[in-house]
Motif scaffolding. Structure first.
Motif: not given
Length: 70
Positions: A64-70
């Motif tokens: 599962d995705v916990l944090v999205e970075l750009e």
């Protein structure tokens, strides 16, 4: 966009970053609780936090995705 994913199932105990924060590779971003142990989840790359789609107390599964970075 890069994502930081859970490497095991568990409950989100702490979220250590918020959108807009800069993170460095190796920096802990979320603490999970699994089998009564606290497991830190670290960023695998540098970046700026775009979103945090989990909240404290929520259950996450492996991948599962916990944090999205750009």
């Amino acid at each position: 966009m890069k994502t930081i994913q859970s490497n095991m199932a568990g409950t989100v105990l702490q979220v250590l970053v918020k959108p807009g924060d800069e993170v460095k590779s190796g920096q802990d971003v979320v603490i999970l609780e699994s089998m009564k142990m606290e497991i830190p989840i670290a960023a695998e790359a540098d970046g700026r936090v775009k979103s945090v789609p989990v909240e404290i107390g929520s259950f996450v599964g492996e991948g599962d995705v916990l944090v999205e970075l750009e």
